[in-house]
Design a protein around this motif. Structure first.
Motif, PDB file in Angstrom:
ATOM      1  N   HIS A 196      -6.896   0.837  -8.136  1.00  0.00           N
ATOM      2  CA  HIS A 196      -7.819  -0.227  -8.816  1.00  0.00           C
ATOM      3  C   HIS A 196      -8.727   0.700  -9.527  1.00  0.00           C
ATOM      4  CE1 HIS A 196      -5.837  -3.242  -5.483  1.00  0.00           C
ATOM      5  NE2 HIS A 196      -6.705  -4.307  -6.797  1.00  0.00           N
ATOM      6  N   THR A 238     -11.767  -4.831 -11.746  1.00  0.00           N
ATOM      7  CA  THR A 238     -10.121  -5.027 -11.629  1.00  0.00           C
ATOM      8  C   THR A 238     -10.004  -5.570  -9.992  1.00  0.00           C
ATOM      9  OG1 THR A 238      -9.814  -2.915 -10.812  1.00  0.00           O
ATOM     10  CG2 THR A 238      -9.049  -3.997 -13.242  1.00  0.00           C
ATOM     11  N   ALA A 245       3.384  -5.701  -9.410  1.00  0.00           N
ATOM     12  CA  ALA A 245       3.589  -6.893 -10.380  1.00  0.00           C
ATOM     13  C   ALA A 245       3.592  -7.969  -8.743  1.00  0.00           C
ATOM     14  CB  ALA A 245       4.772  -7.264 -11.431  1.00  0.00           C
ATOM     15  N   GLY A 295       0.172  -7.755  -7.708  1.00  0.00           N
ATOM     16  CA  GLY A 295      -1.302  -7.959  -8.442  1.00  0.00           C
ATOM     17  C   GLY A 295      -0.839  -9.916  -8.495  1.00  0.00           C
ATOM     18  N   HIS A 319      -3.672 -12.257  -6.511  1.00  0.00           N
ATOM     19  CA  HIS A 319      -4.320 -13.497  -7.435  1.00  0.00           C
ATOM     20  C   HIS A 319      -4.326 -13.986  -6.798  1.00  0.00           C
ATOM     21  CE1 HIS A 319      -4.420 -10.204 -10.777  1.00  0.00           C
ATOM     22  NE2 HIS A 319      -5.165 -11.313 -11.090  1.00  0.00           N
ATOM     23  N   LYS A 343       5.253 -10.277 -15.780  1.00  0.00           N
ATOM     24  CA  LYS A 343       3.984  -9.964 -16.125  1.00  0.00           C
ATOM     25  C   LYS A 343       2.268 -10.950 -15.852  1.00  0.00           C
ATOM     26  CE  LYS A 343       1.199  -7.627 -19.560  1.00  0.00           C
ATOM     27  NZ  LYS A 343       0.905  -7.471 -20.916  1.00  0.00           N
ATOM     28  N   ALA A 344       2.865 -11.932 -16.301  1.00  0.00           N
ATOM     29  CA  ALA A 344       1.265 -13.572 -15.848  1.00  0.00           C
ATOM     30  C   ALA A 344       1.826 -13.752 -14.685  1.00  0.00           C
ATOM     31  CB  ALA A 344       2.435 -14.961 -16.953  1.00  0.00           C
ATOM     32  N   CYS A 380      -0.513 -11.109 -13.098  1.00  0.00           N
ATOM     33  CA  CYS A 380      -1.759 -11.495 -14.116  1.00  0.00           C
ATOM     34  C   CYS A 380      -2.405 -12.151 -13.038  1.00  0.00           C
ATOM     35  CB  CYS A 380      -1.977 -11.320 -15.018  1.00  0.00           C
ATOM     36  SG  CYS A 380      -1.043  -9.476 -15.751  1.00  0.00           S
ATOM     37  N   GLU A 381      -1.920 -13.294 -13.187  1.00  0.00           N
ATOM     38  CA  GLU A 381      -2.992 -14.731 -12.788  1.00  0.00           C
ATOM     39  C   GLU A 381      -2.536 -15.260 -11.464  1.00  0.00           C
ATOM     40  OE1 GLU A 381      -3.001 -18.013 -15.434  1.00  0.00           O
ATOM     41  OE2 GLU A 381      -1.126 -16.113 -16.593  1.00  0.00           O
TER      42      GLU A 381
END
Length: 366
Positions: free
Chosen positions: A109, A114, A134, A137, A141, A178-179, A182-183
């Protein structure tokens, strides 16, 4: 006299100050709310301060390892030496292991913005054990989105939630992974609530014999909070053996939930056998009833899930195809999934959705 600005425009003060003649009970309630709000704010600020301090320490260690004038003197023993010095001057919390985590915290980070203030340092210590960016992450999230405790995070990682979410999707590509990283889970379509397999290791059902459907349902009800954790964020329990009054028949849905992110009822049918096509007609009837009789105007169409011990993907595709309702069949397991097998399934799922590159013709046809 202190003004409203000085004590803050909290909801507690707004409610109390708006009353021309507050009662004693109003006073008690307002004070309790104000103190709780202040304590929560202070705890959040302290947590963010700790994360910033540890991130800064990690950055300092990395900078020293790269540019320190005497870094060659300590070499690989930098963290050991630093831990001994800081433990003497600052006390506990600066062991070699913790300093290593701080270093990794910065490396993963490098922009502090972030970092999520919803997570505690103990969360990040668990996440830093995940090498894949990935995957790490995704769990970061989801922890922030769902408010998992450290124990709940560890359980989701042990049950390989990331891989199971991917495995449940009809199509997977680099962008969708990736989505997730990221979320987390976006909950935009009914399929986003699916996992394959559903892991029910928390039931502690012995391997001696497979449970009957009634026994499985009873065990799930006894551990309903853990089952909702497994189902996903925003699931609320509506009831079990919910009557579906269609005509003179008395049908009952095994379990009914409401998924708040999807704004949809979720009906679950439990089958302690392999997937059978006849189960589709039954749950489809329940969904049609909910569409007509239960759904409010703001509800999305209900979702049906058939939990079974095994399924033939081809049979399931034919049985579930062409329906107006969203019905899914997923297997469940009473044990944590086999890591190698699940990773292999995910690999095949991803490869099956990769664009096929046609071979280049090496000769010109006549």
């Amino acid at each position: 006299m202190w003004s409203a600005e000085r004590i803050g425009t909290s909801a507690a003060w707004d409610r109390f100050g708006s009353k021309p003649h507050p009662s004693f009970e109003d006073l008690v309630c307002a004070v309790e709310n104000a103190v709780v709000h202040t304590r929560d704010s202070a705890a959040q600020a302290a947590n963010k301060g700790q994360l910033l301090a540890y991130w800064t320490v990690g950055k300092m260690i990395v900078v020293y390892e790269q540019d320190g004038s005497d870094r060659a003197k300590y070499g690989d023993r930098t963290l050991v030496k630093l831990a001994k010095r800081l433990t003497v001057t600052l006390g506990r919390g600066f062991s070699r292991t913790n300093l290593y985590y701080m270093r990794q915290f910065y490396l993963t980070h490098q922009i502090f913005q972030t970092v999520s203030g919803k997570l505690f340092w103990s969360h990040y210590c668990e996440l830093l054990n995940v090498d894949d960016d990935a995957k790490r992450g995704f769990y970061e999230h989801e922890t922030a989105n769902a408010g998992w405790s450290v124990r709940e995070l560890r359980r989701q990682m042990d049950s390989m939630l990331f891989e199971r979410v991917i495995n449940a999707k009809d199509s997977v590509d680099a962008e969708s992974i990736k989505a997730l990283a990221c979320e987390g889970i976006a909950y935009q379509r009914p399929v986003d609530a699916m996992k394959s397999p559903v892991v029910l290791e928390f039931l502690d059902i012995p391997d001696v014999s497979a449970p009957y459907e009634g026994e499985l349902q009873k065990a799930l009800l006894a551990q309903i909070e853990k089952f909702m954790l497994e189902l996903g964020r925003g699931f609320m329990f509506v009831g079990s053996n919910v009557r579906i009054p269609v005509g003179s028949d008395k049908d009952y849905a095994d379990m009914v939930f409401y998924c708040k992110p999807l704004r949809a009822y979720v009906i679950i049918e439990l089958k302690t056998t392999k997937f059978m096509a006849c189960a589709v007609g039954q749950i489809n009837e329940y969904l049609n009833y909910y569409v007509t009789e239960v759904n409010d105007e703001y509800d999305n169409p209900p979702i049906g899930i058939i939990l079974c011990t095994d399924k033939n993907n081809v049979r399931a595709e034919y049985a579930l195809g062409g329906l107006n309702n969203a019905i899914f069949a997923s297997t469940y397991t009473l044990r944590l999934p086999n890591e190698e097998q699940l990773i292999e399934q995910v690999r095949k799922t991803i490869e099956a959705n990769e664009p096929k590159i046609l071979p280049v013709e090496t000769t010109i046809p006549n």
